[in-house]
Structures are given as C-alpha cells and as structure tokens.
Design an enzyme around this catalytic site. Structure first.
Site, mmCIF file in Angstrom:
data_model
loop_
_atom_site.group_PDB
_atom_site.id
_atom_site.type_symbol
_atom_site.label_atom_id
_atom_site.label_comp_id
_atom_site.label_asym_id
_atom_site.label_seq_id
_atom_site.Cartn_x
_atom_site.Cartn_y
_atom_site.Cartn_z
ATOM 1 N N HIS A 1 0.747 -1.217 0.014
ATOM 2 C CA HIS A 1 -0.032 -0.132 -0.167
ATOM 3 C C HIS A 1 0.834 1.349 0.067
ATOM 4 C CE1 HIS A 1 -2.163 -3.407 1.879
ATOM 5 N NE2 HIS A 1 -3.351 -2.782 1.333
ATOM 6 N N HIS B 1 -29.383 -14.771 24.997
ATOM 7 C CA HIS B 1 -28.583 -14.684 26.126
ATOM 8 C C HIS B 1 -27.875 -15.949 26.401
ATOM 9 C CE1 HIS B 1 -29.757 -10.634 26.274
ATOM 10 N NE2 HIS B 1 -29.074 -10.344 27.233
#
Ligand SMILES: Cc1ncc(C[n+]2csc(CCOP(=O)(O)OP(=O)(O)O)c2C)c(N)n1
Ligand SMILES: [Mg+2]
Length: 672
Positions: free
Chosen positions: A29, A474
């Site tokens: 990059h 949960h």
C-alpha cells in the site's frame, strides 16, 4: 525546529522508500504511506520522546499505528532512526523478513502494536493513555505524567464502530495525554470517502469532549503548530484532522498527477508511474533505497537532542526513585513481565458458590494484593462479579486515576481493546468482564491479544443456557467451542495462543485464577457459571487443574466408564455417577478445565487420565464438538445443538437432559 526544506526532503525520502518497498515486493500500500509522510516525519524528528539506546524505557512516548496497511510508512520512518536497515525495507512482505505486510509488535524496533484490523489501534492508544495516567497516580514517577500517547488513524478506522468507543472513553476520562492524528485523505480502498459518509468528524469528536484541530496534513508548519497546541491542552484528548493527499507526489506513466486516487491505496504504482514518481520526489529510480545525507544528519541531530531530553527525564526519575525506593522497585517488577507475588491462602471460598461468585472472592484478594491490576467491566460488574474487585477500590474517573476499576460502558470490543492497550503500555495487569455470550463482540480483540502474546484476562460469566429466563439471545452455546479453537492455535512462540479455563466449582476457580495470574505469556479466558455449583467430592486435589484435566477424587479403580466435562457439568456427572454406582457400574470422573492445556501435557499423563479404548461419556452445555476431540470413537457426547429456550434454568436442565438421571440413562445406553 528543523529547516523546512530538509523536513520536506525527509518526508519525500519516506515517500520514495515506501513506494519502492511496495514496488519491489510487487504488493502493498503506497498511497496512504505517501500521504502521511509529513506527519510521521515531523513527529519523529521533533516531538516523539524515546531513548534510542533503551527502546523499552517505561517512560517513553508511544506511537500506535492503526492502519497497519501503512506499514511501509512506519518501516521507512523507523529506518531513518536506525531501527530497520535498507535491506530490511527491500524485503517487505517476504518469508522470514522483519518487515511483514502489516507491522507486528516489536518494541526493540520501535513497533508498539500489531495492526491490521482497522479501528482497534484507536483503543490500544486509549488503553495506553489510561495506563500512563494510572501509573502516574499510583507511583508518582514523573515520567508517566509526561508521557504522550500518539496514535495515527485513517478514514477506515474512523468508520469502524470501535472508534466510537475510543472517542467516548477518551473524552469522558479527559485523556489529555492522548494525541491522535487523523490522516483524512478522503480516499479508501474501493471508493472515495464521500461515497460512504457525510459525517462531520470534527463535530463528532468535539461532541465526545475532544480538542479538535483541522490542518493541511502535508504542511510541516501546520503539523508542528497543531502538535504543540495538542501538547498544551490540559483537559481533553486531541484529534488533529490532517487533510492529507493520498499518494502525495505520485505521478502516472504519462507524467500527470497520480495523487488522490484509490488505485494507489493497495497496489504498486507500477512501471513508468513508479519511475516518474521517484524522479518527481527527487530520488533516483536506479537506486531508490537510500537515505539522503541531509536527512541522516537531521536525525543524527535529533538523536543527540534526545540524549539530553531523556537524560533529564531519567534524572527526574532517579530523584523520585531515590526518594521512593520501595515504589521504584515495585515499578521495575511491574514492567519486568513477571507474574505478581500473591498469597493465595488469603482466598477463602464458600462451598457451593457459583463460580462467578468464587471469581469475585479471588478478585477481592487480587484488588488488595496486586496494586498494578486494573479490572474492567462492560456495565455488568454486579452480574459478572468483577464487583468483587470494585468493592476494594474505585473507578477511574476524569481527573482522578487513583482507582483501579475501568467502567467501560456497554462496549465489549472497546473494553477488550483498551485492556490490550494497557498491556501494550506495560506495567499494568488488565482484566475485563462481561457475559460469555457477548464474547462474540470481543473475538477480534482476543485474536489480537493472542497474536501479540499479551496476558490480558478475559472474564466471561453466565457460561451456559442456564441464563434461561433471558432466552436464546443470552444463552451461550457455541461460544466455548469457538474460544477453545483459539487454544488450539499456536502463537509465534509455538505455545497455545490462549489459555481457556472453565472451572468445575468454587475451589477449582481459585486454581484457575492462579493459573491466569501466573500465565504471563498469553491471554487467559476464564469462564464462570451464573448458578451455584455443588462442590466436587471431598479430598479432591484441585491443584491438578493445572494439568488441564485430571481424575476427580472418589473415582473408582477398575472403572467401566469415564465421564468427562468442564464447568458445572462435572457436578452433574457426579450426580449421574452416584446413580450408576448404585447399579454396580464403576465410574471415573474427569474434570477438564482446559483441553488445550491438557493436550500440552506429556502423552503418558494424557493417556493415564483418558486412556484410549476406555468407554467415555462427555457432557457439555455447549456444542458437542466442545468435547468430541477428547471422547473420540470411545463413546459419545451429550451437548446442546440448538440456540436454547426461554425458561427457568432448572426447567431447562430437565428438558435438555442436564441431570444426573439423564447421565445415568445415556451411560447405560453407551455400555449396553
Ligand atoms: C477491520 C478491517 N476491515 C477491512 C480492512 C481492509 N482494508 C484495509 S485498508 C482499507 C481501507 C482503508 O482506507 P483508509 O483507512 O482511508 O486508508 P487509505 O486508503 O487512505 O490508505 C480496508 C477496507 C481492514 N484492514 N480491517
Ligand atoms: Mg484514506
């Protein structure tokens, strides 16, 4: 202050090196790195305080890079201060090189954090800033109060949700020792930034309580002035929004501008474009891997300057240490990475407690005995029982870092990454708690902690479907299997990258916590029950939990079957064993708090606990795969294969078969 002409030359030097590294590697990059060169050069040549001869000096400023893809920028900068050779730069992304595609933590070379997953670096910096303030308050060592934590962030990280957590926490706690530079180049991987966001980032950070400045990120005077103002700010964290030009100085094959172009984000400039770019920046495309003499000279001058700055800081430290020898010795110990001394005899467990309660008992003792421990919770301290720690201290608050509890708010990933940042800073032992089901929000952090080999303690309670009334959202089912996969993944040192323990009762909890505190090489995950658990049979030697799995007291000689489990399922097995024994069946019960640790024991030990060919029955409140590896072809596993149901947990135990009676029935079938 350096001559701006040489500063610009140094920035161009970084651009040339970064572009050349990527060109040679044929991947990487260049664009972002080229845009950020002015900031990083200004920071390192005029502001960052570090000791070139003592890279691990506890009082150094820290630089955290969030966009790891800008590695070429960091490596090039570090080459200017002799942490990398030009040869190292030429080997970017190659097998065995010290310049991997994304930077990996290596303090000796000036790399404070591993980076790659965008956004986490924001919180690493916040965590480090918290650690510095905590250590300053706790010790009075003047260096900790002078330390500045710098972070380099980019468009991608700002878009990541975790940036909200770091912004909120830093603003709330008033972390004026934190300075973030935002490389706002308006370009990202596949689009321009304006295609995905219209937010006013400055206003957003201001709303969080930050001091925000906007500058031309390629103008050395503006960068300097902004850092000075940020350093002078005494209440708020700072964000410097640097409008940088992506691919600054880049030219296309035809000589026209290649700036502000997505194409330079993640690919070599390529051929003539590369040649034109290097020429445009004043370099020689035939010999691009050079450091210009004037740049060398500037950094030599800075190194000499740093000697004086560091000597002055270390002088202040010495005066403090002379006046506070005991505290100074402790600080040395804290930064040594050694496990703390703990008198475990002070832990008094209540028989039959939930393991989360037993954990609270341990945490209370740790709060008293481990002065450099910080415990956190994501707004669940009274449920995850980290309040055992909180009751012995108080929360860290804006302007008062004398406490040791970090109230993270409802932000599990933020909390985890802040704890990682504390560990990266060093000198602090961080632990953080929440419900096990929400470990899903923390996996990216656990992975980074594992990769960086940081001894963060992850406390996860409400370990199974026995949170029944709350329903399937949960109820952890597959979470244990997931985290145990991390136990199987080896780190760079060939060790299990995470230690995962799920104790069977209150006493085993103490041993598991001891293992966690003694494990200074990797993160530890501690998984605890919500509900009370019957104690294992009298006479059980709990210290054997340190082997990962062991034969529980009261097991029969010449047994017909082995029953194995972790956590509260072990006591369910014991209930089943009682029924089986009434039928004349002889039973061995094995508690397996950590499969990974067990598999690290000598083969003979493993074979002695779970001999191949002996009938085995595994019981887990998680997916059957959690235990299938240990049971193998020798039997079967009773596990959960649904998301769970909403009902009181005792009803669920009955309906789902987590009873002594069902253990009895299943084992009878297995033996039939
Ligand atoms: C969590 C995460 N998601 C996706 C990526 C892949 N990725 C790497 S860089 C990038 C774009 C980043 O844009 P920006 O931060 O502006 O960097 P620039 O293009 O300016 O160099 C993406 C999507 C990543 N590294 N981390
Ligand atoms: Mg960008």
């Amino acid at each position: 202050m350096n001559d701006n002409r040489i500063m610009n030359l140094a920035a161009n030097n970084i651009r040339i090196l970064a572009a050349s590294m990527v060109e040679k590697a044929k991947s990487g990059h260049p664009g972002g790195a080229m845009g950020g060169a002015d900031f990083i050069n200004t920071l390192y040549s005029e502001f960052l305080v570090y000791d070139p001869k003592d890279p691990a000096w506890a009082g150094r400023d820290r630089f955290f890079l969030d966009p790891g893809h800008m590695a070429p920028m960091l490596y090039s900068q570090l080459a200017l201060i002799d942490k990398f050779t030009l040869e190292d730069l030429k080997n970017l992304r190659q097998w065995g090189s010290v310049t991997p595609g994304h930077p990996e933590r290596e303090i000796e070379r000036g790399i404070e954090n591993t980076s790659g997953p965008l956004g986490q670096g924001h919180c690493f910096a916040v965590g480090a800033a918290i650690a510095a303030k905590f250590l300053a308050a706790r010790t009075g060592n003047p260096s900790f109060a002078k330390e500045t934590i710098y972070a380099y962030i980019s468009d991608g990280g700002v878009q990541e949700e975790i940036s909200q957590g770091s912004g909120r926490i830093a603003g709330t706690l008033g972390l004026d020792n934190l300075i973030m530079f935002y490389d706002a180049n308006d370009i990202q991987l596949s689009t321009e930034t304006k295609d995905v966001t219209i937010e006013d980032t400055a206003k957003k950070y201001e709303a969080w309580g930050w001091f925000v400045q906007k500058i031309d990120g390629n103008d050395v005077d503006q960068i300097r002035e902004a850092i000075c103002k940020a350093q002078a700010e005494k209440e708020r964290p700072s964000l410097i929004i640097g409008h940088c030009v992506m691919g600054k100085g880049a030219r296309k094959a035809d000589g026209s501008s290649y700036e502000h172009n997505c194409a330079t984000h993640g690919a070599p400039l390529g051929g003539d474009a590369y040649v034109n770019t290097v020429k445009n920046l004043g370099g020689n495309p035939e010999e691009p891997f050079v450091i210009f003499p004037e740049v060398k000279e500037m950094y030599a001058k800075r190194a000499a300057e740093l000697e004086g700055i560091v000597a002055a800081r270390k002088g202040e430290e010495k005066a403090w240490a002379d006046a506070n020898p005991e505290c100074a010795a402790k600080v040395c110990e804290w930064f040594s990475g050694k496990a703390p001394q703990i008198d475990w005899s002070k832990v008094e467990q209540k028989a039959g407690a939930a393991t989360r309660g037993a954990s609270a008992t341990v945490l209370g003792v740790l709060a008293e005995q481990v002065p450099n421990m910080i415990c956190a919770s994501a707004d669940l301290s009274n449920s995850d029982k980290t309040d055992g720690f909180l009751k012995k201290t108080h929360a860290l608050t804006r302007g008062d870092f004398s406490g040791a509890f970090f109230q993270a708010g409802v932000a599990e990933l933020t909390m985890a990454c802040c704890c990682i940042g504390m560990a990266l800073h060093g000198g602090v032992i961080p632990a953080c708690g929440t419900f096990f089901v929400f470990s899903d929000y923390m996996k990216p952090a656990v992975r980074m902690a594992a990769l960086m080999e940081l001894p963060v303690k992850f406390i996860w309670t409400h370990d199974a479907f026995r949170v029944g009334e709350d329903g399937p959202t949960h109820e952890p089912v597959e979470q244990e299997a997931q985290i145990r996969l991390m136990e199987k993944l080896k780190n760079h040192h060939g060790k299990n990258s995470v230690l995962v323990v799920r104790p069977a009762d209150a006493e085993e909890t103490t041993v598991c916590w001891r293992m966690a505190m003694e494990n200074v090489d990797t993160p530890t995950a501690l998984i605890f029950s919500r509900q009370n658990i019957e104690m294992l049979p009298a006479g059980n030697d709990y210290s054997q939990a340190e082997k990962g799995a062991y034969v529980v007291a009261g097991s029969d000689e010449d047994y017909d079957v082995i029953l194995l489990a972790s956590g509260s399922e072990v006591s369910t097995l014991e209930a089943g064993a009682d029924l089986l024994r009434k039928d004349g069946i002889k039973v061995r019960v094995v508690s397996v708090p950590s499969e990974g640790l067990f598999r690290s024991q000598p083969k003979e030990y493993q074979q002695s606990v779970l001999p191949a060919g002996k009938k085995k029955f595994g019981l887990t409140a998680g997916l059957p795969v959690t235990l299938e590896g240990l049971v193998g072809a020798d039997g079967c596993v009773w596990g959960l294969e649904s998301f769970g149901f909403s009902a009181p947990y005792k009803v669920l135990d009955e309906k789902l078969g987590y009873t002594g009676q069902n253990v009895y029935e299943q084992v009878k079938k297995l033996l039939a």
